[in-house]
Design a protein around this motif. Structure first.
Motif, PDB file in Angstrom:
ATOM      1  N   GLY A   1       0.806  -1.212   0.000  1.00 48.24           N
ATOM      2  CA  GLY A   1       0.000   0.000   0.000  1.00 48.24           C
ATOM      3  C   GLY A   1       0.838   1.261   0.000  1.00 48.24           C
ATOM      4  N   GLN A   2       2.154   1.124   0.222  1.00 53.55           N
ATOM      5  CA  GLN A   2       3.023   2.291   0.202  1.00 53.55           C
ATOM      6  C   GLN A   2       3.333   2.702  -1.233  1.00 53.55           C
ATOM      7  OE1 GLN A   2       6.348   1.067   2.830  1.00 53.55           O
ATOM      8  NE2 GLN A   2       5.832   2.895   4.001  1.00 53.55           N
ATOM      9  N   SER A   3       3.362   4.014  -1.455  1.00 52.65           N
ATOM     10  CA  SER A   3       3.708   4.554  -2.765  1.00 52.65           C
ATOM     11  C   SER A   3       4.761   5.635  -2.594  1.00 52.65           C
ATOM     12  CB  SER A   3       2.467   5.151  -3.447  1.00 52.65           C
ATOM     13  OG  SER A   3       1.492   4.160  -3.675  1.00 52.65           O
ATOM     14  N   PHE A   4       5.658   5.713  -3.563  1.00 51.54           N
ATOM     15  CA  PHE A   4       6.720   6.711  -3.531  1.00 51.54           C
ATOM     16  C   PHE A   4       6.709   7.429  -4.874  1.00 51.54           C
ATOM     17  CE2 PHE A   4       7.718   3.415  -0.593  1.00 51.54           C
ATOM     18  CZ  PHE A   4       8.322   4.031   0.487  1.00 51.54           C
ATOM     19  N   SER A   5       6.360   8.698  -4.854  1.00 53.42           N
ATOM     20  CA  SER A   5       6.200   9.450  -6.094  1.00 53.42           C
ATOM     21  C   SER A   5       7.409  10.327  -6.349  1.00 53.42           C
ATOM     22  CB  SER A   5       4.938  10.316  -6.021  1.00 53.42           C
ATOM     23  OG  SER A   5       4.794  11.096  -7.179  1.00 53.42           O
ATOM     24  N   ILE A   6       8.183   9.956  -7.346  1.00 52.48           N
ATOM     25  CA  ILE A   6       9.341  10.751  -7.754  1.00 52.48           C
ATOM     26  C   ILE A   6       9.636  10.376  -9.194  1.00 52.48           C
ATOM     27  CG2 ILE A   6      11.118   9.107  -7.029  1.00 52.48           C
ATOM     28  CD1 ILE A   6      12.705  11.507  -5.953  1.00 52.48           C
ATOM     29  N   ASN A   7      10.071  11.311 -10.012  1.00 49.83           N
ATOM     30  CA  ASN A   7      10.320  10.985 -11.413  1.00 49.83           C
ATOM     31  C   ASN A   7      11.472  11.815 -11.961  1.00 49.83           C
ATOM     32  OD1 ASN A   7       9.166  13.497 -12.845  1.00 49.83           O
ATOM     33  ND2 ASN A   7       7.482  12.872 -11.489  1.00 49.83           N
ATOM     34  N   MET A   8      11.918  11.439 -13.150  1.00 47.95           N
ATOM     35  CA  MET A   8      13.129  12.019 -13.725  1.00 47.95           C
ATOM     36  C   MET A   8      13.000  13.514 -13.991  1.00 47.95           C
ATOM     37  SD  MET A   8      16.239  11.200 -14.587  1.00 47.95           S
ATOM     38  CE  MET A   8      16.499   9.522 -15.182  1.00 47.95           C
ATOM     39  N   THR A   9      11.795  13.981 -14.323  1.00 49.68           N
ATOM     40  CA  THR A   9      11.641  15.397 -14.645  1.00 49.68           C
ATOM     41  C   THR A   9      11.905  16.295 -13.443  1.00 49.68           C
ATOM     42  OG1 THR A   9       9.263  15.389 -14.164  1.00 49.68           O
ATOM     43  CG2 THR A   9       9.940  14.845 -16.418  1.00 49.68           C
ATOM     44  N   GLU A  10      11.820  15.731 -12.235  1.00 47.53           N
ATOM     45  CA  GLU A  10      12.054  16.521 -11.025  1.00 47.53           C
ATOM     46  C   GLU A  10      13.525  16.562 -10.630  1.00 47.53           C
ATOM     47  OE1 GLU A  10       7.831  15.563  -8.725  1.00 47.53           O
ATOM     48  OE2 GLU A  10       9.619  14.394  -8.260  1.00 47.53           O
ATOM     49  N   LEU A  11      14.359  15.839 -11.366  1.00 46.94           N
ATOM     50  CA  LEU A  11      15.749  15.658 -10.955  1.00 46.94           C
ATOM     51  C   LEU A  11      16.721  16.407 -11.866  1.00 46.94           C
ATOM     52  CD1 LEU A  11      15.613  11.819 -10.234  1.00 46.94           C
ATOM     53  CD2 LEU A  11      15.375  13.682  -8.577  1.00 46.94           C
ATOM     54  N   GLN A  12      17.705  17.023 -11.243  1.00 51.08           N
ATOM     55  CA  GLN A  12      18.797  17.656 -11.975  1.00 51.08           C
ATOM     56  C   GLN A  12      20.046  16.804 -11.778  1.00 51.08           C
ATOM     57  OE1 GLN A  12      19.469  21.955 -11.391  1.00 51.08           O
ATOM     58  NE2 GLN A  12      21.597  21.454 -10.875  1.00 51.08           N
ATOM     59  N   LEU A  13      20.585  16.262 -12.860  1.00 52.73           N
ATOM     60  CA  LEU A  13      21.734  15.366 -12.766  1.00 52.73           C
ATOM     61  C   LEU A  13      22.996  16.152 -12.437  1.00 52.73           C
ATOM     62  CD1 LEU A  13      21.119  13.007 -15.817  1.00 52.73           C
ATOM     63  CD2 LEU A  13      20.391  12.715 -13.447  1.00 52.73           C
ATOM     64  N   GLU A  14      23.768  15.621 -11.504  1.00 53.61           N
ATOM     65  CA  GLU A  14      25.043  16.232 -11.141  1.00 53.61           C
ATOM     66  C   GLU A  14      26.154  15.199 -11.348  1.00 53.61           C
ATOM     67  OE1 GLU A  14      24.633  18.235  -7.369  1.00 53.61           O
ATOM     68  OE2 GLU A  14      23.127  19.609  -8.171  1.00 53.61           O
ATOM     69  N   GLU A  15      27.146  15.143 -10.464  1.00 55.36           N
ATOM     70  CA  GLU A  15      28.299  14.297 -10.785  1.00 55.36           C
ATOM     71  C   GLU A  15      28.047  12.822 -10.512  1.00 55.36           C
ATOM     72  OE1 GLU A  15      29.457  15.627  -6.489  1.00 55.36           O
ATOM     73  OE2 GLU A  15      28.295  16.427  -8.173  1.00 55.36           O
TER      74      GLU A  15
ATOM     75  N   GLY B   1      25.386  -0.943 -12.813  1.00 50.68           N
ATOM     76  CA  GLY B   1      24.984   0.351 -13.336  1.00 50.68           C
ATOM     77  C   GLY B   1      25.794   1.461 -12.699  1.00 50.68           C
ATOM     78  N   THR B   2      25.198   2.641 -12.633  1.00 50.52           N
ATOM     79  CA  THR B   2      25.904   3.801 -12.094  1.00 50.52           C
ATOM     80  C   THR B   2      25.122   4.411 -10.947  1.00 50.52           C
ATOM     81  OG1 THR B   2      24.809   5.294 -13.660  1.00 50.52           O
ATOM     82  CG2 THR B   2      26.920   4.361 -14.342  1.00 50.52           C
ATOM     83  N   VAL B   3      25.847   5.183 -10.115  1.00 46.70           N
ATOM     84  CA  VAL B   3      25.226   5.962  -9.055  1.00 46.70           C
ATOM     85  C   VAL B   3      25.613   7.413  -9.278  1.00 46.70           C
ATOM     86  CG1 VAL B   3      24.990   6.345  -6.572  1.00 46.70           C
ATOM     87  CG2 VAL B   3      25.392   4.037  -7.437  1.00 46.70           C
ATOM     88  N   LYS B   4      24.621   8.294  -9.361  1.00 49.70           N
ATOM     89  CA  LYS B   4      24.881   9.706  -9.600  1.00 49.70           C
ATOM     90  C   LYS B   4      24.262  10.555  -8.502  1.00 49.70           C
ATOM     91  CE  LYS B   4      25.111   9.325 -14.647  1.00 49.70           C
ATOM     92  NZ  LYS B   4      24.541   9.752 -15.939  1.00 49.70           N
ATOM     93  N   LYS B   5      24.913  11.667  -8.233  1.00 53.61           N
ATOM     94  CA  LYS B   5      24.312  12.657  -7.351  1.00 53.61           C
ATOM     95  C   LYS B   5      23.299  13.447  -8.180  1.00 53.61           C
ATOM     96  CE  LYS B   5      25.295  16.742  -4.541  1.00 53.61           C
ATOM     97  NZ  LYS B   5      26.315  17.760  -4.156  1.00 53.61           N
ATOM     98  N   VAL B   6      22.108  13.617  -7.629  1.00 52.57           N
ATOM     99  CA  VAL B   6      21.071  14.388  -8.307  1.00 52.57           C
ATOM    100  C   VAL B   6      20.483  15.385  -7.320  1.00 52.57           C
ATOM    101  CG1 VAL B   6      20.496  12.520  -9.912  1.00 52.57           C
ATOM    102  CG2 VAL B   6      19.231  12.741  -7.758  1.00 52.57           C
ATOM    103  N   LEU B   7      19.880  16.419  -7.861  1.00 51.83           N
ATOM    104  CA  LEU B   7      19.175  17.402  -7.034  1.00 51.83           C
ATOM    105  C   LEU B   7      17.688  17.283  -7.319  1.00 51.83           C
ATOM    106  CD1 LEU B   7      19.450  19.875  -5.087  1.00 51.83           C
ATOM    107  CD2 LEU B   7      19.316  21.306  -7.141  1.00 51.83           C
ATOM    108  N   HIS B   8      16.917  17.060  -6.264  1.00 48.37           N
ATOM    109  CA  HIS B   8      15.462  17.029  -6.417  1.00 48.37           C
ATOM    110  C   HIS B   8      14.974  18.470  -6.405  1.00 48.37           C
ATOM    111  CE1 HIS B   8      11.207  16.265  -5.099  1.00 48.37           C
ATOM    112  NE2 HIS B   8      11.342  15.385  -6.075  1.00 48.37           N
ATOM    113  N   LYS B   9      14.644  18.982  -7.581  1.00 51.63           N
ATOM    114  CA  LYS B   9      14.387  20.422  -7.757  1.00 51.63           C
ATOM    115  C   LYS B   9      13.216  20.951  -6.921  1.00 51.63           C
ATOM    116  CE  LYS B   9      14.469  19.757 -12.225  1.00 51.63           C
ATOM    117  NZ  LYS B   9      14.416  19.950 -13.695  1.00 51.63           N
ATOM    118  N   PRO B  10      12.125  20.215  -6.774  1.00 47.64           N
ATOM    119  CA  PRO B  10      11.021  20.778  -5.985  1.00 47.64           C
ATOM    120  C   PRO B  10      11.379  21.044  -4.526  1.00 47.64           C
ATOM    121  CG  PRO B  10      10.225  18.979  -7.351  1.00 47.64           C
ATOM    122  CD  PRO B  10      11.719  18.961  -7.442  1.00 47.64           C
ATOM    123  N   THR B  11      12.331  20.269  -3.980  1.00 48.74           N
ATOM    124  CA  THR B  11      12.669  20.415  -2.562  1.00 48.74           C
ATOM    125  C   THR B  11      14.086  20.915  -2.323  1.00 48.74           C
ATOM    126  OG1 THR B  11      13.418  18.125  -2.478  1.00 48.74           O
ATOM    127  CG2 THR B  11      11.117  18.538  -1.917  1.00 48.74           C
TER     128      THR B  11
END
Length: 415
Positions: free
Chosen positions: A104-118, A126-136
């Protein structure tokens, strides 16, 4: 009775283990951090599913033999339905907008909200990147996992997602959300801005800092085993993250737990944290059941590496896998360097008992004097992290200067 370990319960009046009452964190909403405040803006959406229709995951699966949207989805028709949703064995549904768990748990987050960094790391999965969640304006670590037609890989992904959203202990990296785009699964976790423990070695680790790091690791491992019935299977400094506030948290307990390291996959130049019984078992094709004792061995080896600033076994074993594994199985276990207390030495020696049944349990470790002392002690973890980061920056600058080619046209002596 092993030195420093008690088989009895904690003495009356002694401080209770933090695991007597595991803290369950409430759902983290974007409004708690700053930003929009709407029902769809929950990162840790413990209550997000309340207003949504229940998910019948079995009905969302693609019909047998039906392709989905052509390539790349056609290769995953068993788990990707025609709408492009990813269905993981009745446990979770992922799409481009987030993830819905069968709980029943949901987690709402998507690529359009993220700014890719290093980029923070790259591995087999795969890879791990630092991202900025722009809304917050919150920094996160985003792991990208490429899907492959391999059941163990798919099982590993859902296992890690399942653990991440249920693991709410302070010693486990926090889960913010996951989503699926084409042939990749992305999930976002807490960004630990000081990096992994292996990057913070070399400047020296005082005993109180070593105890605090170890206590966090033991509590995290105990939580995984007691609350989620999970054994980490890949305990080592690279899988222990630290932030500038001095917090210490475990990561990478899902993929590594499902796709176990084995002798066949051991590479030259890799440092093995495998317990002797695992090496012997694999060499004789007697894999047996992985137990907590094997993780306790890896914990002890990691402690020595943190204290020494380098892997405990001799450097010559790095280039010879057979020599390294032989040293682990047949050689004497390493010890903490001089300068640490008898309690610290006894704690590590107990972890590195060659016979697994002689090693302490997590409850034993928490009651050991080495960790009991940590419960009432003020430790300047922030100061230690700051010094360790400064040391790393200085060492990197010196290495870069030494590797730089000489300037052309500059005379070595003045006329």
């Amino acid at each position: 009775m092993r030195q420093g370990f008690s088989d009895s319960a904690a003495a009356p009046g002694s401080r209770a283990s933090p695991f007597n009452a595991v803290r369950k964190k409430p759902g983290l909403k974007l409004s708690d951090i700053g930003g929009r405040d709407s029902p769809g803006d929950s990162l840790m959406g413990a209550g997000l599913g309340a207003g949504r229709p229940s998910l019948d995951l079995s009905e969302r699966r693609a019909p047998q033999g039906e392709g989905s949207l052509g390539t790349p989805f056609s290769n995953f028709s068993k788990i990707v339905d025609p709408s492009g949703q990813l269905n993981f064995g009745g446990k979770a549904v992922l799409n481009a907008s987030g993830v819905n768990f069968s709980t029943g748990q949901s987690f709402s987050i998507n690529m359009t909200e993220l700014q890719l960094e290093e980029e923070l790391g790259r591995g087999n999965y795969g890879t791990v990147k630092k991202v900025l969640h722009k809304p917050t304006n919150v920094a996160m670590a985003m792991k990208e996992i490429r899907l492959e037609l391999e059941d163990s890989k798919l099982n590993a992904i859902i296992m890690e997602l399942d653990i991440l959203h249920r693991a709410t202990a302070p010693e486990i990296v926090e889960f913010y959300g996951a989503f699926f785009i084409e042939s990749c699964v992305y999930y976002c976790m807490e960004y630990m801005d000081a990096g992994s423990l292996d990057k913070l070695q070399g400047a020296g680790v005082p005993e109180d800092v070593l105890a605090r790091i170890t206590a966090s690791m033991v509590r995290g491992l105990k939580f995984l085993k007691d609350e989620l019935q999970i054994i980490h299977r890949d305990v080592k400094p690279t899988n222990v993250l630290v932030n500038r506030g001095g917090l210490v948290k475990l990561c990478d307990f899902g993929v590594s737990g499902q796709l176990e390291k084995s002798l066949a996959k051991t590479n030259i130049g890799c440092q093995s944290y495998m317990a002797p019984e695992r090496i012997k078992g694999e060499s004789q094709n007697k894999l047996g059941t992985y137990t907590v004792s094997s993780d306790v061995w890896s914990l002890g080896l990691s402690m020595i590496e943190i204290a020494m600033g380098q892997y405990p076994y001799p450097p010559e074993t790095y280039s010879n896998v057979f020599a390294q594994l032989t040293a682990i199985v047949h050689g004497d276990p390493p010890h903490l360097p001089d300068g640490f207390s008898d309690d610290a030495h006894a704690f590590v020696d107990g972890c590195l008992e060659k016979e697994p049944e002689r090693r302490p349990t997590y409850s034993d470790l928490i009651q050991h004097p080495f960790l009991v002392a940590d419960q009432t002690r003020d430790v300047d973890m922030k100061g230690w992290v700051k010094r360790a980061l400064e040391y790393r920056a200085s060492a990197s600058a010196q290495a870069a200067a030494a590797a730089a080619p000489p300037l052309h046209g500059v005379s070595a002596s003045a006329d």
